[in-house]
Design a protein around this motif. Structure first.
Motif, PDB file in Angstrom:
ATOM      1  N   ILE A  60      -5.711  -4.493  12.756  1.00  0.00           N
ATOM      2  CA  ILE A  60      -5.346  -5.306  11.586  1.00  0.00           C
ATOM      3  C   ILE A  60      -3.956  -4.866  11.138  1.00  0.00           C
ATOM      4  CG2 ILE A  60      -5.887  -5.869   9.180  1.00  0.00           C
ATOM      5  CD1 ILE A  60      -8.830  -5.425   9.827  1.00  0.00           C
ATOM      6  N   ASP A  61      -3.086  -5.838  10.910  1.00  0.00           N
ATOM      7  CA  ASP A  61      -1.693  -5.542  10.589  1.00  0.00           C
ATOM      8  C   ASP A  61      -1.435  -5.646   9.088  1.00  0.00           C
ATOM      9  OD1 ASP A  61       0.972  -5.106  10.590  1.00  0.00           O
ATOM     10  OD2 ASP A  61       1.529  -6.919  11.699  1.00  0.00           O
ATOM     11  N   PHE A  62      -1.317  -4.482   8.432  1.00  0.00           N
ATOM     12  CA  PHE A  62      -0.961  -4.449   7.010  1.00  0.00           C
ATOM     13  C   PHE A  62       0.519  -4.103   6.844  1.00  0.00           C
ATOM     14  CE2 PHE A  62      -5.192  -3.523   4.525  1.00  0.00           C
ATOM     15  CZ  PHE A  62      -5.649  -4.792   4.857  1.00  0.00           C
ATOM     16  N   GLY A 367       2.582  -3.087  -7.743  1.00  0.00           N
ATOM     17  CA  GLY A 367       3.079  -4.081  -6.807  1.00  0.00           C
ATOM     18  C   GLY A 367       2.730  -5.477  -7.241  1.00  0.00           C
ATOM     19  N   ARG A 368       3.289  -6.420  -6.517  1.00  0.00           N
ATOM     20  CA  ARG A 368       3.097  -7.837  -6.826  1.00  0.00           C
ATOM     21  C   ARG A 368       2.871  -8.594  -5.545  1.00  0.00           C
ATOM     22  NH1 ARG A 368       8.498  -8.399 -10.080  1.00  0.00           N
ATOM     23  NH2 ARG A 368       8.002  -6.742 -11.557  1.00  0.00           N
ATOM     24  N   GLY A 369       2.027  -9.620  -5.631  1.00  0.00           N
ATOM     25  CA  GLY A 369       1.802 -10.453  -4.462  1.00  0.00           C
ATOM     26  C   GLY A 369       1.272  -9.612  -3.325  1.00  0.00           C
ATOM     27  N   ALA A 370       1.871  -9.738  -2.166  1.00  0.00           N
ATOM     28  CA  ALA A 370       1.431  -8.985  -0.987  1.00  0.00           C
ATOM     29  C   ALA A 370       2.388  -7.834  -0.711  1.00  0.00           C
ATOM     30  CB  ALA A 370       1.316  -9.908   0.216  1.00  0.00           C
ATOM     31  N   MET A 371       2.915  -7.239  -1.782  1.00  0.00           N
ATOM     32  CA  MET A 371       3.786  -6.061  -1.696  1.00  0.00           C
ATOM     33  C   MET A 371       3.198  -5.033  -2.655  1.00  0.00           C
ATOM     34  SD  MET A 371       7.908  -6.021  -2.252  1.00  0.00           S
ATOM     35  CE  MET A 371       8.855  -4.496  -2.004  1.00  0.00           C
ATOM     36  N   LEU A 372       2.217  -4.265  -2.141  1.00  0.00           N
ATOM     37  CA  LEU A 372       1.362  -3.466  -3.015  1.00  0.00           C
ATOM     38  C   LEU A 372       1.329  -2.020  -2.546  1.00  0.00           C
ATOM     39  CD1 LEU A 372      -1.357  -6.218  -2.959  1.00  0.00           C
ATOM     40  CD2 LEU A 372       0.039  -5.631  -4.955  1.00  0.00           C
ATOM     41  N   ALA A 373       1.111  -1.105  -3.495  1.00  0.00           N
ATOM     42  CA  ALA A 373       1.229   0.299  -3.130  1.00  0.00           C
ATOM     43  C   ALA A 373       0.339   1.195  -3.970  1.00  0.00           C
ATOM     44  CB  ALA A 373       2.678   0.753  -3.293  1.00  0.00           C
ATOM     45  N   ALA A 374       0.034   2.353  -3.371  1.00  0.00           N
ATOM     46  CA  ALA A 374      -0.655   3.434  -4.069  1.00  0.00           C
ATOM     47  C   ALA A 374       0.195   4.682  -3.921  1.00  0.00           C
ATOM     48  CB  ALA A 374      -2.048   3.657  -3.473  1.00  0.00           C
ATOM     49  N   GLU A 375       0.491   5.337  -5.046  1.00  0.00           N
ATOM     50  CA  GLU A 375       1.302   6.554  -5.021  1.00  0.00           C
ATOM     51  C   GLU A 375       0.383   7.766  -5.145  1.00  0.00           C
ATOM     52  OE1 GLU A 375       4.859   6.665  -7.412  1.00  0.00           O
ATOM     53  OE2 GLU A 375       5.076   8.829  -7.090  1.00  0.00           O
ATOM     54  N   LEU A 415       1.239  -1.648   1.303  1.00  0.00           N
ATOM     55  CA  LEU A 415       0.551  -2.719   2.021  1.00  0.00           C
ATOM     56  C   LEU A 415       1.429  -3.967   2.005  1.00  0.00           C
ATOM     57  CD1 LEU A 415      -3.021  -2.231   0.509  1.00  0.00           C
ATOM     58  CD2 LEU A 415      -2.002  -1.108   2.495  1.00  0.00           C
ATOM     59  N   LEU A 416       1.694  -4.474   3.213  1.00  0.00           N
ATOM     60  CA  LEU A 416       2.538  -5.662   3.389  1.00  0.00           C
ATOM     61  C   LEU A 416       1.877  -6.614   4.375  1.00  0.00           C
ATOM     62  CD1 LEU A 416       5.991  -3.860   3.924  1.00  0.00           C
ATOM     63  CD2 LEU A 416       5.507  -5.441   2.062  1.00  0.00           C
ATOM     64  N   PRO A 417       0.651  -7.052   4.093  1.00  0.00           N
ATOM     65  CA  PRO A 417      -0.012  -7.919   5.079  1.00  0.00           C
ATOM     66  C   PRO A 417       0.698  -9.264   5.208  1.00  0.00           C
ATOM     67  CG  PRO A 417      -1.271  -7.847   3.025  1.00  0.00           C
ATOM     68  CD  PRO A 417      -0.151  -6.853   2.873  1.00  0.00           C
TER      69      PRO A 417
END
Ligand SMILES: *Cc1c(COP(=O)(O)O)cnc(C)c1O
Length: 443
Positions: A60-62, A367-375, A415-417
């Motif tokens: 799966i490509d994230f 993040g917003r939309g499909a540009m999401l992150a966990a620090e 995450l950039l699916p």
């Protein structure tokens, strides 16, 4: 040539498997060590949100090749247009004998980018090239030289864009001297600076006025959501305050939307979230479904301040890349991929927040939309935990989910699916990520 028809994640071997490991050995003998790969599985085909490797594993490509295949891998509208164009002609050089595709892409950029003012565009091959040319244009149009950039910024790897980029290792270390007249000021990183947008902007503007002088500045260059620096969303009001200051001081406001553009954040362009209309906007990555294409779009009077022959390049706006861009844009419009990005946000953010709650190792989810992150941080502190971040990413890779990391401190999983990823694959990939975080955090 056969397209894959895979529909789910499937592991046939360990990751990377024997065929990929053999290729990795061949590579080591001939490919420069300075080009590294996040996950050395060698891809043989890809479709939608799935990658198939040389060992028959399906992942799966994230990552979307770093926010590039927003429309998914091998999207038919892209593939068909590319095939058709390749059969007609592959190159003439737009600066020698032009063709319609280039004009069509510029027409699309004119309509899609923020603002209703008269615009012009010029096409290039890479994001760095676009950003570098935006600076050239701003300097030519203003007759000024200074360029302002921010902490945690990433703008590319050419000499000028290395100077614009903040992080030393691996991007700049040993590669100087860097271009002059580049000034770095603090940005807005709400999790770490605790400032409101207007407060952070005030500090940046004060620094610019005291240390450079507003009338010396050609351009302020910034990412509306910082990418490589850690998926940092500026606090509300930061972008608009800077944009206003630029207008008042005759400074060109350049939005580097190379990573955030083309529906990635749930809007065509991330500047729109704050109603900011950039004077110039640099785009690349998601623009052409994987073919190399980039653009600078902006105010006609700025672009047209550069004389004939001042902008261009042998390959800029290559006809096959333009065909791919037109196919990608068609898909984004027809399938409303901006809405798909919001759907992804609505699925991912609650799950990441719940994960932060139960594990205590995630200091910020954003993040917003499909540009999401966990620090990732040491529990109970804001101290970055790069080691855990790396282990989490590796555990995902072992389980067949491609995730990327980023951040000045190397402690962000991003995450950039593809925006077209099905909810089933998205949920499945997230379950793998959750398992990885729980397991690694407990070690
Ligand atoms: C990737 C990126 C660049 C550089 O793009 P290339 O195509 O790799 O040259 C510039 N700016 C931002 C914000 C990026 O994410």
């Amino acid at each position: 040539m056969t397209a894959t028809t895979e529909t789910q994640r499937r592991l046939r071997t360990e990751i990377p498997g024997p065929a990929s490991r053999a290729l990795q050995q061949r590579r080591a003998a001939v490919v420069a060590a300075g080009v590294s790969s996040v996950l050395p599985v060698y891809v043989t085909s890809a479709e939608g949100g799935l990658l198939t490797d040389a060992d028959g594993n399906v992942l799966i490509d994230f990552g979307s090749g770093i926010a590039v295949t927003n429309v998914g891998h091998a999207a038919p509208a892209v593939v068909d247009r590319v095939r058709e164009q390749a059969g007609r002609f592959t190159h003439t050089c737009f600066m020698v004998t032009p063709y319609e595709g280039y004009v069509e892409v510029c027409e699309a950029l004119d309509k899609l980018t923020p603002g209703t003012h008269e615009k012009r565009s010029v096409l290039f091959n890479s994001g760095a090239e676009a950003v570098e040319n935006a600076v050239k244009i701003a300097r030519a149009a203003t007759g000024r030289q200074a360029v302002v950039v921010f902490d945690h910024a990433y703008h590319g790897r050419t000499n000028l864009t290395m100077a614009l980029t903040a992080k030393s290792i691996p991007y700049k270390h040993g590669f100087g001297p860097f271009a002059p007249e580049v000034y770095r000021v603090p940005g807005s990183y709400p999790y770490r600076d605790g400032l409101s947008g207007p407060e952070a902007a005030r500090i940046a503007i004060d620094r610019i006025e005291k240390q450079i002088g507003g009338d010396q500045v050609a351009a302020v260059v910034l990412e509306p959501v910082q990418g490589e620096g850690g998926f940092i969303e500026p606090a509300p009001g930061f972008l608009s305050a800077l944009s206003r200051w630029c207008t008042e001081n005759g400074v060109v406001f350049v939005a580097d939307e190379v990573q955030t553009g083309f529906c990635r954040t749930g809007e065509w362009f991330a500047s729109t979230h704050e109603d900011v209309v950039p004077d110039l906007i640099a785009t690349a990555k998601g623009i052409a479904g994987g073919l190399p294409l980039a653009a600078v779009t902006g105010r006609a009077e700025l672009l047209d301040a550069v004389g004939p022959g001042g902008l261009g390049g042998t390959y800029g706006g290559n006809p096959i890349a333009c065909a791919a861009a037109l196919g990608s844009i068609e898909i984004m419009r027809q399938e409303n991929l901006a809405a798909s990005a919001k759907r992804i946000e609505n699925t991912v953010l609650p799950r990441l927040r719940a994960l932060a709650e139960v594990t205590g190792v995630i200091g910020d989810v954003r993040g917003r939309g499909a540009m999401l992150a966990a620090e990732f941080v040491k529990p109970g502190t804001t101290e970055p935990d790069a080691d855990l971040t790396k282990r989490v990413a590796q555990a995902c890779h072992q389980a067949g989910v491609v995730v990327l990391t980023c951040g000045t401190y190397g402690n962000v999983v991003r995450l950039l699916p593809p925006l077209s990823l099905s909810t089933e694959l998205l949920e499945e990939g997230l379950s793998v990520l959750e398992h990885a975080v729980r397991t690694e955090a407990a070690k």
